[in-house]
Design a protein around this motif. Structure first.
Motif, PDB file in Angstrom:
ATOM      1  N   ILE A 158      -9.989   6.667   2.836  1.00 35.00           N
ATOM      2  CA  ILE A 158      -8.990   7.719   3.001  1.00 35.00           C
ATOM      3  C   ILE A 158      -8.278   8.029   1.683  1.00 35.00           C
ATOM      4  O   ILE A 158      -7.970   9.195   1.393  1.00 35.00           O
ATOM      5  N   LEU A 159      -8.042   7.011   0.869  1.00 40.60           N
ATOM      6  CA  LEU A 159      -7.337   7.214  -0.403  1.00 40.60           C
ATOM      7  C   LEU A 159      -8.066   8.229  -1.278  1.00 40.60           C
ATOM      8  O   LEU A 159      -7.445   9.134  -1.853  1.00 40.60           O
ATOM      9  N   TYR A 185     -13.302   8.074   7.650  1.00 41.27           N
ATOM     10  CA  TYR A 185     -12.915   6.770   8.201  1.00 41.27           C
ATOM     11  C   TYR A 185     -14.099   6.110   8.904  1.00 41.27           C
ATOM     12  O   TYR A 185     -14.339   4.906   8.751  1.00 41.27           O
ATOM     13  N   ASP A 230      -1.336   1.788  -0.723  1.00 42.41           N
ATOM     14  CA  ASP A 230      -2.142   2.806  -0.052  1.00 42.41           C
ATOM     15  C   ASP A 230      -2.916   2.228   1.129  1.00 42.41           C
ATOM     16  O   ASP A 230      -3.340   2.961   2.023  1.00 42.41           O
ATOM     17  N   ASP A 231      -3.096   0.904   1.174  1.00 38.69           N
ATOM     18  CA  ASP A 231      -3.867   0.308   2.266  1.00 38.69           C
ATOM     19  C   ASP A 231      -3.223   0.554   3.624  1.00 38.69           C
ATOM     20  O   ASP A 231      -3.923   0.680   4.639  1.00 38.69           O
ATOM     21  N   GLN A 238      -4.160   4.013   4.663  1.00 42.86           N
ATOM     22  CA  GLN A 238      -5.616   4.112   4.803  1.00 42.86           C
ATOM     23  C   GLN A 238      -6.090   3.505   6.120  1.00 42.86           C
ATOM     24  O   GLN A 238      -6.841   4.133   6.873  1.00 42.86           O
ATOM     25  N   TYR A 239      -5.652   2.276   6.399  1.00 42.27           N
ATOM     26  CA  TYR A 239      -6.134   1.575   7.585  1.00 42.27           C
ATOM     27  C   TYR A 239      -5.400   2.009   8.850  1.00 42.27           C
ATOM     28  O   TYR A 239      -6.028   2.370   9.849  1.00 42.27           O
ATOM     29  N   GLY A 275      -5.234   6.002   8.959  1.00 40.18           N
ATOM     30  CA  GLY A 275      -6.600   6.456   9.197  1.00 40.18           C
ATOM     31  C   GLY A 275      -7.029   6.238  10.640  1.00 40.18           C
ATOM     32  O   GLY A 275      -7.727   7.074  11.227  1.00 40.18           O
ATOM     33  N   THR A 309      -1.972  11.485   7.613  1.00 45.57           N
ATOM     34  CA  THR A 309      -2.759  10.799   8.634  1.00 45.57           C
ATOM     35  C   THR A 309      -2.013  10.607   9.951  1.00 45.57           C
ATOM     36  O   THR A 309      -2.599  10.692  11.026  1.00 45.57           O
TER      37      THR A 309
END
Length: 465
Positions: A241-242, A260, A306-307, A310-311, A314, A390
């Motif tokens: 996603i980043l 994703y 950013d994780d 993202q996780y 996302g 997101t």
């Protein structure tokens, strides 16, 4: 005790309660000396650089009561994967599962049929497996330990009578580091899912079995029907996603969901080892009613990396793209195991935003770090933007506050111009993108014009250089 220089013998004279005296003696003999030893960090680093030996020590968070990780400055080793989750983590994980389910019950009046949970290796090391324990607790499976080694020997199914609720299906998105560091735990979670799927219980009491039977009717493959653990392709890391957010080449939830699934659509468990399974991942994500991520340390938050977007973000975007509806997005807080909390992602964003992001004390602290401090300000804006893209959790008042505190505030603007003008330019660009994409729905035109003027001014300065 402090006045007596933490002399253990003094504890016997200070209180009548034997339990209190025992705590004071423990503090005097173990806690205080270990805390005082944290000053050895610099000398240990210098000794290592000089080719010397640095003694080994266990890893973990002192905030979780792990006094054995002190003193710091040792060459720490990780946890034993076969001892994850620990007994303490099992207690915490049960409390987190109960807290999540109670929050959902309070909001909807029913139990979620499926929960999606992001699980990271760093968290597992700090907590000895809170997240893993929560997955087992939701499934209704109890680990059993060997008394001597503290390793898990087997799993026991908790009866429905003892559980007092349905077994909740759980889809786990593991990080690449968790995959590499805890292969045994991945197999154990897979075993737990398959144990529960094989139980002869009513579908209304066992959502894992119900969903497994649905998938079997669709494709007839038992192994695929019980796949619940998904992650990146073997040898790769991240959620993808980043890269999409940074490049700006996305238009909708579907774009984010495609990335994703492309990055995280690989199944793990016994005999799977990262088999391509994007369709199975999507099938499970369509059922997710709660997308959850836990935090276990006050040392960082969801706008620190950013994780998180993202996780967790996302996962929210993917479920929304697949189902057309918004899942509940929860953040479990186990920073204090005795006071487990479950907040919505919106509540957690509000809390972090007020407590840190626009806290004058934090901003001034960043200003003391020059170039890197300005970078951290810009990175925080990027991470919040990623979460809004997101999960839609950054509100207009937050964007306006960021513009006023990070860009238009004269003191901070001067700091960033002199220390890192590229960071200031990046913040303005990101805020403009938020407005252009409609994430910042109704920006003040005068505010936007003021930022545009600053942007052009910075561009001119950078071109002259």
């Amino acid at each position: 005790m402090d006045a007596a220089g933490w002399d253990p013998a003094v504890a016997e004279t200070l209180h009548d309660d034997p339990a209190v005296r025992q705590v004071l003696v423990f503090a005097a003999e173990q806690v205080v000396p270990r805390l005082n030893g944290t000053t050895d960090e610099l000398s240990a680093v210098l000794h290592a650089l000089d080719g010397g030996f640095v003694p080994a020590g266990p890893s973990g968070s002192p905030l979780r009561g792990l006094v054995n990780v002190l003193p710091t400055g040792r060459n720490f080793y990780t946890v034993d994967p076969r001892a994850v989750p620990s007994r303490l983590a099992w207690q915490t994980g049960q409390a987190m599962a109960d807290s999540l389910l109670q929050r959902y019950l309070d909001e909807t009046g029913d139990y979620p049929t499926s929960v999606g949970l992001s699980v990271w290796g760093t968290s597992a090391m700090r907590t000895s497996g809170d997240d893993v324990a929560e997955v087992l607790a939701l499934l209704g499976v109890r680990p059993e330990w060997d008394e001597a080694s503290r390793r898990i020997t087997h799993l026991d199914v908790i009866s429905l009578e003892e559980l007092g609720r349905p077994r909740i299906d759980v889809t786990v998105r593991i990080s690449g580091f968790f995959r590499d560091a805890f292969p045994h735990v991945v197999s154990m979670l897979d075993d737990a899912v398959r144990m529960v799927a094989d139980l002869d219980e009513p579908d209304t009491d066992n959502f894992v079995r119900a969903h497994t039977l649905e998938d079997l009717a669709d494709h007839g493959d038992q192994r695929r029907a019980t796949s619940r653990i998904f992650g990146s392709k073997p040898g790769s890391y991240g959620a993808g996603i980043l890269q999409v957010i940074e490049a700006g080449n996305w238009r909708s939830d579907q774009d984010l969901a495609d990335v994703y699934a492309a990055w995280g659509g690989f199944a793990y468990g016994r005999d799977l080892d990262g088999a391509p399974a994007a369709d199975d991942m999507r099938a499970n994500y369509r059922r997710i009613k709660v997308a959850a991520k836990n935090v276990d340390s006050a040392e960082h938050d969801i706008a620190d990396s950013d994780d998180y977007f993202q996780y967790h973000g996302g996962m929210v975007a993917t479920v929304r793209a697949l189902t057309g509806s918004e899942p509940k997005a929860y953040v479990g807080d186990s920073t204090s195991p005795d006071a487990i909390k479950t907040r919505t992602l919106q509540e957690e964003t509000n809390r972090v935003f007020r407590a840190r992001v626009v806290n004058p004390r934090w901003i001034s602290a960043m200003q003391r770090h020059g170039y890197k401090g300005a970078f951290e300000l810009a990175a925080t804006v990027d991470y919040l933007f990623g979460f809004d893209a997101t999960a839609g959790v950054v509100q207009d008042w937050m964007y306006e506050k960021l513009a006023r505190e990070y860009v238009l505030d004269e003191t901070n603007q001067e700091f960033m111009r002199s220390s890192n003008p590229w960071a200031l330019r990046g913040i303005v660009e990101r805020l403009h993108e938020a407005a252009e994409r409609g994430l910042w729905e109704s920006p003040d035109p005068e505010l936007v014009a003021a930022m545009q003027e600053i942007y052009l001014d910075i561009e001119g300065d950078l071109e002259e250089e």
